[in-house]
Design a protein around this motif. Structure first.
Motif, PDB file in Angstrom:
ATOM      1  N   ARG A  75       0.867  -1.215  -0.032  1.00  0.00           N
ATOM      2  CA  ARG A  75       0.026  -0.089   0.200  1.00  0.00           C
ATOM      3  C   ARG A  75       0.893   1.209  -0.043  1.00  0.00           C
ATOM      4  NH1 ARG A  75      -4.902  -0.690  -1.325  1.00  0.00           N
ATOM      5  NH2 ARG A  75      -5.746   0.993  -0.148  1.00  0.00           N
ATOM      6  N   PHE A  76       1.901   1.502   0.701  1.00  0.00           N
ATOM      7  CA  PHE A  76       2.841   2.466   0.864  1.00  0.00           C
ATOM      8  C   PHE A  76       3.450   2.691  -0.468  1.00  0.00           C
ATOM      9  CE2 PHE A  76       7.021   4.286   1.784  1.00  0.00           C
ATOM     10  CZ  PHE A  76       6.363   5.815   2.576  1.00  0.00           C
ATOM     11  N   VAL A  77       4.174   1.579  -0.875  1.00  0.00           N
ATOM     12  CA  VAL A  77       4.928   1.660  -2.092  1.00  0.00           C
ATOM     13  C   VAL A  77       3.818   2.367  -3.296  1.00  0.00           C
ATOM     14  CG1 VAL A  77       6.260   0.564  -3.877  1.00  0.00           C
ATOM     15  CG2 VAL A  77       6.707   0.213  -1.522  1.00  0.00           C
ATOM     16  N   GLY A  78       2.750   1.596  -3.532  1.00  0.00           N
ATOM     17  CA  GLY A  78       1.888   2.006  -4.334  1.00  0.00           C
ATOM     18  C   GLY A  78       1.243   3.389  -4.346  1.00  0.00           C
ATOM     19  N   GLY A  79       1.225   3.817  -3.268  1.00  0.00           N
ATOM     20  CA  GLY A  79       0.903   5.162  -2.827  1.00  0.00           C
ATOM     21  C   GLY A  79       1.888   6.429  -3.327  1.00  0.00           C
ATOM     22  N   LEU A  80       3.154   5.773  -3.028  1.00  0.00           N
ATOM     23  CA  LEU A  80       4.114   6.697  -3.636  1.00  0.00           C
ATOM     24  C   LEU A  80       4.144   6.577  -5.074  1.00  0.00           C
ATOM     25  CD1 LEU A  80       7.236   5.687  -1.358  1.00  0.00           C
ATOM     26  CD2 LEU A  80       6.024   7.743  -1.062  1.00  0.00           C
ATOM     27  N   ALA A  81       3.915   5.420  -5.859  1.00  0.00           N
ATOM     28  CA  ALA A  81       3.969   5.545  -7.107  1.00  0.00           C
ATOM     29  C   ALA A  81       2.590   6.453  -7.649  1.00  0.00           C
ATOM     30  CB  ALA A  81       3.388   4.113  -7.884  1.00  0.00           C
ATOM     31  N   PHE A  82       1.388   6.313  -6.976  1.00  0.00           N
ATOM     32  CA  PHE A  82       0.446   7.383  -7.329  1.00  0.00           C
ATOM     33  C   PHE A  82       0.695   8.762  -7.363  1.00  0.00           C
ATOM     34  CE2 PHE A  82      -3.571   9.664  -6.372  1.00  0.00           C
ATOM     35  CZ  PHE A  82      -4.308   9.069  -7.150  1.00  0.00           C
TER      36      PHE A  82
END
Length: 310
Positions: A90-97
């Protein structure tokens, strides 16, 4: 005194000429704007948005819809890795977003959720309700058009088939997770989402450089994505691309895949949009206007006097 031919003596007797170079050198302030200065910048930008023609506002909004869609696609690609555990994913995905809002703020585009901050211009009586409604309607549909255009391009690019179809499966599962909750839950998730998004936009207004903008928005945006809040413009991409992936045969085993339909998409967008308006307009725009705006009959403070003297 007669000239004696001595250069050194002549130089000593020459009149002194003072340079004004140091006086004319511009003073560069690298500090972020204060909250009051940021409020002024936000309101000035809001007034400027109402001066855009309908066509320019719509095309600029299409850019924003596509930019946020790119960030959402980045999220899908990063989170489709089954080897990652839930929290880090979730955290890495959030950074990508975050790439989506970085593009919006740094390249310039009209984003519906960010334009919730125009409510402060209503409170300050700088724009009319009609101008606000016109901007919001044009920008909302422009964001949708840009997101749908990107979905079309992605489908023909074969992006859903990446990682042996894991991207398409994740798209369906993500869309289903945004449609299956009840409407009230989605509404409150929309409120929480746009509180963080509009705070990130305010950080962007307060920044003095592109680097400041990028660093400042990372955690608020990554946070709302990791926390599972609902962003109507992001969902203009997530939900249609999930439906497209489902129609292409992906995600058949995803929980709640049957809910990924056109009515399901409209169900989510209605709740997320209204929640985003409440979160951005009331909890951020009007609240910060109340705290920072100068009242017409309020005496200037020492800090205000010092700021105006700069």
């Amino acid at each position: 005194m007669p000239h004696n031919g001595n250069p050194a003596t002549d130089a000593d007797n020459a009149p002194t000429i003072k340079t004004t170079q140091s006086i004319l050198t511009p003073q560069i302030n690298v500090n972020a704007l204060t909250p009051a200065e940021t409020e002024e910048a936000v309101e000035k930008a809001g007034v400027g948005k109402t001066h855009l023609t309908g066509g320019k506002a719509f095309v600029s909004a299409m850019f924003a819809g596509a930019f946020i869609g790119f960030g959402a696609l980045f999220f899908l690609i990063v989170t489709c890795d089954p080897a990652m555990t839930w929290g880090p994913k979730r955290f890495v995905g959030g950074l990508a977003f975050c790439m989506g809002l970085v593009l919006v703020l740094c390249c310039g585009a009209e984003l519906f959720t960010g334009n919730s901050l125009m409510a402060s211009d209503i409170a300050a009586r700088k724009i009319s309700w009609g101008a606000l409604a016109k901007n919001w309607v044009i920008v909302w549909f422009g964001n949708l058009a840009g997101a749908l255009l990107l979905v079309t391009l992605i489908v023909f690019a074969g992006t859903m088939g990446l990682n042996d179809g894991a991207v398409g499966n994740t798209a369906v599962a993500t869309a289903a997770s945004k449609i299956t909750p009840d409407w009230v839950t989605l509404f409150f998730r929309g409120i929480l989402c746009n509180i963080l998004v509009c705070l990130a936009v305010r950080i962007g207004f307060s920044a003095r450089s592109v680097g400041d903008k990028v660093l400042g928005i990372l955690l608020p945006i990554a946070g709302f994505v990791a926390m599972g809040f609902e962003h109507c413009v992001a969902n203009m991409f997530f939900l249609p691309v999930g439906l497209a992936a489902k129609l292409m045969g992906f995600g058949a085993s995803a929980a709640g895949a049957g809910a990924v339909t056109v009515p399901g998409i409209l169900y989510n967008l209605s709740a997320a949009t209204l929640g985003n308006i409440v979160g951005g307009a009331i909890f951020v725009a009007l609240a910060y206007w109340f705290v920072n705006a100068r009242r017409a009959n309020a005496p200037a403070t020492a800090d205000d006097t010092a700021t105006s003297a700069k």
